[in-house]
Design a protein around this motif. Structure first.
Motif, PDB file in Angstrom:
ATOM      1  N   TYR A  15      14.653  -6.760  43.583  1.00 39.15           N
ATOM      2  CA  TYR A  15      13.610  -7.156  42.628  1.00 39.15           C
ATOM      3  C   TYR A  15      14.091  -8.659  42.638  1.00 39.15           C
ATOM      4  O   TYR A  15      15.223  -8.953  43.026  1.00 39.15           O
ATOM      5  CB  TYR A  15      14.308  -6.592  41.302  1.00 39.15           C
ATOM      6  CG  TYR A  15      13.732  -5.279  41.021  1.00 39.15           C
ATOM      7  CD1 TYR A  15      12.598  -4.778  40.882  1.00 39.15           C
ATOM      8  CD2 TYR A  15      14.692  -4.282  41.199  1.00 39.15           C
ATOM      9  CE1 TYR A  15      12.059  -3.562  40.694  1.00 39.15           C
ATOM     10  CE2 TYR A  15      14.297  -2.875  41.192  1.00 39.15           C
ATOM     11  CZ  TYR A  15      12.882  -2.496  40.757  1.00 39.15           C
ATOM     12  OH  TYR A  15      12.477  -1.116  40.556  1.00 39.15           O
ATOM     13  N   ASN A  70      11.909   5.761  40.185  1.00 41.47           N
ATOM     14  CA  ASN A  70      10.489   5.616  40.174  1.00 41.47           C
ATOM     15  C   ASN A  70      10.076   5.635  41.719  1.00 41.47           C
ATOM     16  O   ASN A  70       8.892   5.964  41.644  1.00 41.47           O
ATOM     17  CB  ASN A  70      10.682   4.080  39.834  1.00 41.47           C
ATOM     18  CG  ASN A  70      11.001   3.460  38.199  1.00 41.47           C
ATOM     19  OD1 ASN A  70      10.703   4.830  37.437  1.00 41.47           O
ATOM     20  ND2 ASN A  70      11.354   2.592  37.837  1.00 41.47           N
ATOM     21  N   ILE A  90       5.642   5.721  41.244  1.00 39.90           N
ATOM     22  CA  ILE A  90       5.116   4.509  40.365  1.00 39.90           C
ATOM     23  C   ILE A  90       5.826   3.210  40.849  1.00 39.90           C
ATOM     24  O   ILE A  90       5.461   2.011  40.611  1.00 39.90           O
ATOM     25  CB  ILE A  90       5.690   4.643  39.033  1.00 39.90           C
ATOM     26  CG1 ILE A  90       7.155   5.408  38.706  1.00 39.90           C
ATOM     27  CG2 ILE A  90       4.622   5.803  38.431  1.00 39.90           C
ATOM     28  CD1 ILE A  90       7.316   5.259  37.253  1.00 39.90           C
ATOM     29  N   ASP A  91       6.783   3.099  41.834  1.00 34.68           N
ATOM     30  CA  ASP A  91       7.296   1.991  42.606  1.00 34.68           C
ATOM     31  C   ASP A  91       7.322   2.249  43.854  1.00 34.68           C
ATOM     32  O   ASP A  91       7.319   3.332  44.511  1.00 34.68           O
ATOM     33  CB  ASP A  91       8.727   1.604  42.022  1.00 34.68           C
ATOM     34  CG  ASP A  91       9.217   0.334  42.209  1.00 34.68           C
ATOM     35  OD1 ASP A  91       8.374  -0.469  42.619  1.00 34.68           O
ATOM     36  OD2 ASP A  91      10.025   0.134  41.691  1.00 34.68           O
ATOM     37  N   ASP A 100      -3.472   2.229  45.703  1.00 35.45           N
ATOM     38  CA  ASP A 100      -2.997   2.450  44.639  1.00 35.45           C
ATOM     39  C   ASP A 100      -3.694   3.753  43.962  1.00 35.45           C
ATOM     40  O   ASP A 100      -3.192   4.610  43.691  1.00 35.45           O
ATOM     41  CB  ASP A 100      -3.475   1.326  43.678  1.00 35.45           C
ATOM     42  CG  ASP A 100      -2.821   1.363  42.130  1.00 35.45           C
ATOM     43  OD1 ASP A 100      -1.732   1.098  42.032  1.00 35.45           O
ATOM     44  OD2 ASP A 100      -3.430   2.077  41.177  1.00 35.45           O
ATOM     45  N   ASP A 101      -5.195   4.060  44.394  1.00 34.62           N
ATOM     46  CA  ASP A 101      -5.722   5.012  44.211  1.00 34.62           C
ATOM     47  C   ASP A 101      -5.315   6.287  44.657  1.00 34.62           C
ATOM     48  O   ASP A 101      -4.900   7.694  44.016  1.00 34.62           O
ATOM     49  CB  ASP A 101      -7.261   4.938  44.644  1.00 34.62           C
ATOM     50  CG  ASP A 101      -7.887   4.352  43.352  1.00 34.62           C
ATOM     51  OD1 ASP A 101      -7.455   4.050  42.644  1.00 34.62           O
ATOM     52  OD2 ASP A 101      -9.172   4.531  43.513  1.00 34.62           O
ATOM     53  N   SER A 108      -1.894   7.189  43.023  1.00 33.34           N
ATOM     54  CA  SER A 108      -1.969   8.067  41.819  1.00 33.34           C
ATOM     55  C   SER A 108      -2.718   9.256  41.888  1.00 33.34           C
ATOM     56  O   SER A 108      -1.914  10.267  41.018  1.00 33.34           O
ATOM     57  CB  SER A 108      -3.246   7.130  40.971  1.00 33.34           C
ATOM     58  OG  SER A 108      -2.797   5.635  40.901  1.00 33.34           O
ATOM     59  N   GLU A 109      -3.364   9.717  42.750  1.00 30.28           N
ATOM     60  CA  GLU A 109      -3.911  11.150  42.985  1.00 30.28           C
ATOM     61  C   GLU A 109      -2.717  11.908  43.390  1.00 30.28           C
ATOM     62  O   GLU A 109      -2.679  13.049  43.061  1.00 30.28           O
ATOM     63  CB  GLU A 109      -5.026  11.068  44.111  1.00 30.28           C
ATOM     64  CG  GLU A 109      -5.654  12.293  44.319  1.00 30.28           C
ATOM     65  CD  GLU A 109      -6.251  12.942  43.388  1.00 30.28           C
ATOM     66  OE1 GLU A 109      -6.795  12.182  42.357  1.00 30.28           O
ATOM     67  OE2 GLU A 109      -6.703  14.129  43.407  1.00 30.28           O
ATOM     68  N   ARG A 121       0.485  11.298  42.576  1.00 32.97           N
ATOM     69  CA  ARG A 121       1.178  11.697  41.439  1.00 32.97           C
ATOM     70  C   ARG A 121       0.491  12.586  40.466  1.00 32.97           C
ATOM     71  O   ARG A 121       1.204  13.789  40.091  1.00 32.97           O
ATOM     72  CB  ARG A 121       1.389  10.226  40.503  1.00 32.97           C
ATOM     73  CG  ARG A 121       2.219   9.096  41.013  1.00 32.97           C
ATOM     74  CD  ARG A 121       2.514   8.282  39.848  1.00 32.97           C
ATOM     75  NE  ARG A 121       1.524   7.462  39.427  1.00 32.97           N
ATOM     76  CZ  ARG A 121       1.136   6.273  39.949  1.00 32.97           C
ATOM     77  NH1 ARG A 121       1.388   5.848  41.067  1.00 32.97           N
ATOM     78  NH2 ARG A 121      -0.206   5.713  39.564  1.00 32.97           N
ATOM     79  N   SER A 122      -0.723  12.869  40.348  1.00 31.66           N
ATOM     80  CA  SER A 122      -1.452  13.702  39.787  1.00 31.66           C
ATOM     81  C   SER A 122      -1.386  14.997  40.024  1.00 31.66           C
ATOM     82  O   SER A 122      -1.519  16.199  39.586  1.00 31.66           O
ATOM     83  CB  SER A 122      -2.752  13.418  39.293  1.00 31.66           C
ATOM     84  OG  SER A 122      -3.777  13.560  40.400  1.00 31.66           O
ATOM     85  N   PHE A 165       6.627  14.770  35.599  1.00 32.92           N
ATOM     86  CA  PHE A 165       7.523  13.833  34.918  1.00 32.92           C
ATOM     87  C   PHE A 165       7.871  14.537  33.764  1.00 32.92           C
ATOM     88  O   PHE A 165       7.225  14.808  32.737  1.00 32.92           O
ATOM     89  CB  PHE A 165       6.888  12.560  34.683  1.00 32.92           C
ATOM     90  CG  PHE A 165       6.637  11.367  35.895  1.00 32.92           C
ATOM     91  CD1 PHE A 165       7.761  10.650  36.316  1.00 32.92           C
ATOM     92  CD2 PHE A 165       5.522  11.485  36.527  1.00 32.92           C
ATOM     93  CE1 PHE A 165       7.644   9.721  37.398  1.00 32.92           C
ATOM     94  CE2 PHE A 165       5.377  10.753  37.658  1.00 32.92           C
ATOM     95  CZ  PHE A 165       6.488  10.063  38.169  1.00 32.92           C
ATOM     96  N   PHE A 178      10.333  12.565  30.533  1.00 32.44           N
ATOM     97  CA  PHE A 178      11.143  11.241  30.113  1.00 32.44           C
ATOM     98  C   PHE A 178      11.895  11.629  29.025  1.00 32.44           C
ATOM     99  O   PHE A 178      11.807  12.702  28.505  1.00 32.44           O
ATOM    100  CB  PHE A 178       9.928  10.335  29.691  1.00 32.44           C
ATOM    101  CG  PHE A 178       8.957  10.034  30.756  1.00 32.44           C
ATOM    102  CD1 PHE A 178       8.932   9.056  31.767  1.00 32.44           C
ATOM    103  CD2 PHE A 178       7.668  10.828  30.633  1.00 32.44           C
ATOM    104  CE1 PHE A 178       8.110   8.816  32.588  1.00 32.44           C
ATOM    105  CE2 PHE A 178       6.655  10.386  31.653  1.00 32.44           C
ATOM    106  CZ  PHE A 178       6.872   9.471  32.644  1.00 32.44           C
ATOM    107  N   SER A 196      12.343   9.951  26.265  1.00 30.19           N
ATOM    108  CA  SER A 196      11.528   9.683  25.187  1.00 30.19           C
ATOM    109  C   SER A 196      10.210  10.594  25.007  1.00 30.19           C
ATOM    110  O   SER A 196       9.254  10.281  24.157  1.00 30.19           O
ATOM    111  CB  SER A 196      11.350   8.164  24.648  1.00 30.19           C
ATOM    112  OG  SER A 196      10.964   7.305  25.655  1.00 30.19           O
ATOM    113  N   ASN A 200       7.445  10.775  25.601  1.00 27.84           N
ATOM    114  CA  ASN A 200       6.149  10.029  26.007  1.00 27.84           C
ATOM    115  C   ASN A 200       4.732  10.902  26.000  1.00 27.84           C
ATOM    116  O   ASN A 200       4.203  11.013  27.210  1.00 27.84           O
ATOM    117  CB  ASN A 200       6.582   9.725  27.479  1.00 27.84           C
ATOM    118  CG  ASN A 200       7.189   8.265  27.529  1.00 27.84           C
ATOM    119  OD1 ASN A 200       7.299   7.827  26.603  1.00 27.84           O
ATOM    120  ND2 ASN A 200       7.448   7.790  28.805  1.00 27.84           N
ATOM    121  N   LEU A 201       4.678  11.452  25.042  1.00 31.18           N
ATOM    122  CA  LEU A 201       3.535  12.392  24.715  1.00 31.18           C
ATOM    123  C   LEU A 201       2.464  11.173  24.404  1.00 31.18           C
ATOM    124  O   LEU A 201       2.890  10.116  23.850  1.00 31.18           O
ATOM    125  CB  LEU A 201       3.629  13.355  23.762  1.00 31.18           C
ATOM    126  CG  LEU A 201       4.790  14.396  23.898  1.00 31.18           C
ATOM    127  CD1 LEU A 201       4.522  15.589  22.994  1.00 31.18           C
ATOM    128  CD2 LEU A 201       4.167  15.186  25.615  1.00 31.18           C
TER     129      LEU A 201
END
Lengths: 242, 424
Positions: free
Chosen positions: A20, A58, A63-64, A83-84, A87-88, A90-91, A96, A98, A100, A102-103
């Motif tokens: 980073y 991550n 997502i990272d 990226d697409d 994402s696919e 991930r789905s 995940f 979390f 908190s 995260n709903l």
């Protein structure tokens, strides 16, 4: 089931480095990190803050992206994915949970559980049925049309777990999943994770609470972006439930 | 599947907006006023142009109309202070010159007006009594509703026959058909042979608009024979002697493209032969051009109001959506983590923008349909709402949503999921 170490890998990190930029400094959150999470294993990832456990999660969650090295989910290398495609992935492959919850506030319980399916290129036809079954499993079938704000923390986290299961993921990632809950509710959630493990699901749980980490099958400790220690447990499922 | 995906996205957008109802309502105001003024603009413009076209249809688009006008008083005070007879207007010579020498002229119809009262037993009125030729009806495109118009043998026989406009017929003969009955024009009796539909008065007429004109037509020769050129006009307690040969000449041109040529030829000829400006020229085609110009100015004014409010409305939507995107950074992070692709995030926020602007657009259409009614009622302007106007306004409002939603949606979609998830 769940014969350790002989399993095929679900998540495979090969020489992963993640840098980073903080102003002019470069922070090395993961440093040439190689590790393999096998199918059916239940890992607790522990370490002090800044040890790189969030970055690891991550990267595991796609997502990272690693600055260097490669990461394979279920045998699929993520380096070459755009990226697409990521994402696919991930789905379809990841669930995940979390700290908190995260709903999504505009959606009711049933819709929240189904969110990962919405984003699949070719969503399954039985999505709603799956969501109802999972809601029943986490004990929320009476509250399908409730909004997240009408639920307690424990209930919200159970919705989140149902959401993490709806896409039949290869890997479930939990980030301090009990951090916001009172001890009694936390125990209920941990019991639920034990159950999932018993079913043969692969779970990676990030936590800084030693007693939470103790419940997992194996413990991975990080320090300064490197592996500090690996503790493989041989406990039976029955032992984990106790 | 994609249809239900779309329906779900719209439903989600609506429920997200419903979390902040007042904000959503205020955001739509700009688009609301923008679309309503688009509709109002189109309705008023359309009404004005329709009115102009009707006017031309009634006057005849191929016609050039010359009228005698009483010169202004100061013009002849010095010379004719004691002269009792005021002589002015179009002459038989003008008529002859136009019909014999002008190229492009198809037919020429002279009209003489008779300043006499029209009576039938105890009912009296003062319509325009016009002595003219049978071709008058054809050239001006008037419609006979009962009986017939003046005919050639009326002219040849110098008959005492007349045709009434429906206004006159209704007043003089409220309970019976006037056909075959007699009326009195001044001191003479005329047999009614037909009824002509009156033309609707226009704003350009001296009489108030709206009611149809009161007219009585008699053969030209009959008028000449009985009333001569010298007439007494009773006016507000004073008597005036007037000598006018012809009150009106309707010149029909053979083709619309020759109208400007014939009109300017008439102007030149009249300017050469008349020492005073005792005539006017009405060219319906020029009226149309003037009406078009008015419509154009109107469109520019309302068009700029509409585009400014649509622009401001669009910026308002963009502003609110940018705030919303920031506010919902975490939600965006969650969705991305759960597998949402960039296009899913784009469509989610774009749909919200379009729902906002289309909502404003629909309210605007409702208001826009109401404005012309108010204008019609209080400004006495004709308005016409074509079906395409609400559709156009609706499409414009949707377009505003898309255009001004693109940037906020793009901002949302390009957020880093890790950063977004960390956002409080």
């Amino acid at each position: 089931m769940a014969e350790p170490s002989s399993n095929q890998p679900v998540a495979e990190l090969i020489g992963v480095t993640r840098n980073y930029r903080m102003g002019t400094n470069v922070v090395r959150a993961l440093d040439n990190f190689s590790f393999t999470f096998g199918r059916g294993e239940y890992w607790a990832v522990m370490g002090s803050s800044g040890s790189g456990k969030s970055t690891l999660l991550n990267v595991l969650g796609c997502i990272d992206r690693p600055t260097e090295g490669d990461y394979k989910v279920d045998g699929i290398s993520t380096n070459s994915l755009d990226d697409d495609a990521l994402s696919e992935l991930r789905s379809r492959k990841l669930g995940f949970v979390f700290q908190s919850y995260n709903l999504i506030p505009q959606l009711n319980v049933l819709e929240n559980i189904m969110v990962p399916l919405f984003y699949q290129d070719d969503p399954p036809a039985d999505g709603e049925e799956r969501a109802r079954t999972l809601a029943a499993r986490v004990g929320l079938s009476e509250r399908l049309d409730h909004r997240p704000t009408e639920l307690s923390g424990g209930q919200q986290q159970r919705v989140a777990i149902a959401r993490a299961l709806v896409n039949h993921p290869a890997l479930i990632l939990a980030d301090e999943a009990t951090g916001n809950l009172d001890s009694q509710t936390a125990l209920e959630i941990l019991a639920l994770l034990d159950e999932l493990h018993a079913e043969g699901r692969t779970i990676v749980l990030v936590t800084h609470e030693p007693d939470v980490g103790e419940r997992a099958q194996h413990v991975l400790r990080l320090k300064d972006g490197r592996i500090e220690s690996v503790k493989r447990g041989q406990r039976s499922m029955a032992g984990a439930r106790a | 599947m994609s249809q239900s995906t779309f329906a779900r996205t719209v439903r989600l957008g609506v429920s997200s907006l419903m979390l902040h109802k007042l904000r959503a309502l205020l955001t739509t105001l700009g688009v609301l006023f923008g679309t309503s003024s688009v509709i109002a603009m189109l309705a008023i413009g359309e009404g004005a142009s329709e009115e102009a076209q009707e006017q031309i249809r009634q006057l005849g688009s191929r016609n050039v109309i010359l009228r005698s006008v009483k010169p202004r008083e100061d013009f002849n005070t010095g010379a004719s202070q004691n002269v009792r007879v005021l002589s002015y207007g179009l002459t038989e010579d003008d008529l002859a010159r136009i019909s014999e020498t002008f190229p492009g002229v198809a037919r020429v119809v002279p009209v003489r007006e008779i300043y006499e009262e029209v009576r039938r037993s105890d009912r009296a009125m003062n319509p325009r009594v016009m002595a003219t030729l049978p071709v008058y009806r054809d050239v001006t495109g008037r419609v006979v509703s009962e009986g017939r118009f003046l005919a050639d043998n009326d002219e040849a026989g110098v008959s005492n026959v007349c045709v009434l406009s429906d206004e006159v017929a209704n007043y003089l003969f409220p309970f019976q058909s006037p056909l075959g009955e007699e009326i009195k024009v001044g001191a003479d009796y005329y047999t009614v042979v037909g009824i002509l539909l009156g033309r609707v008065r226009q704003q350009s007429d001296s009489a108030p608009a709206g009611k149809s004109t009161a007219e009585v037509f008699i053969p030209l020769e009959t008028g000449r024979k009985w009333y001569g050129n010298m007439q007494v006009r009773m006016r507000a307690g004073s008597r005036e002697m007037e000598e006018v040969e012809l009150h009106e000449i309707v010149v029909e041109v053979d083709a619309p493209e020759n109208v400007p040529v014939v009109a300017s030829a008439c102007r030149e000829m009249l300017a050469r032969n008349h020492k005073q400006s005792d005539y006017e020229i009405v060219v319906p085609l020029e009226l149309l051009l003037r009406a078009e110009e008015t419509k154009r100015i109107f469109n520019i004014v309302l068009g700029s109001i509409a585009s400014i409010s649509l622009l401001v409305g669009g910026i308002g939507i963009m502003n609110v959506m940018l705030a919303t995107v920031t506010e919902r950074t975490r939600e965006i992070g969650i969705r991305r983590a759960l597998g949402a692709k960039r296009r899913h995030i784009v469509s989610q926020f774009l749909v919200e923008c379009v729902v906002l602007s289309v909502g404003g657009g629909l309210l605007g259409v409702a208001l826009g349909l109401a404005i012309p009614l108010i204008v019609e009622r209080y400004a006495e302007m004709r308005t016409i709402i074509t079906p395409s106007a609400p559709i156009l306004a609706f499409l414009i409002s949707a377009g505003v949503g898309v255009i001004f939603g693109l940037y906020p949606a793009w901002r949302a979609a390009t957020m880093d999921p890790v950063e977004a998830l960390r956002h409080e």
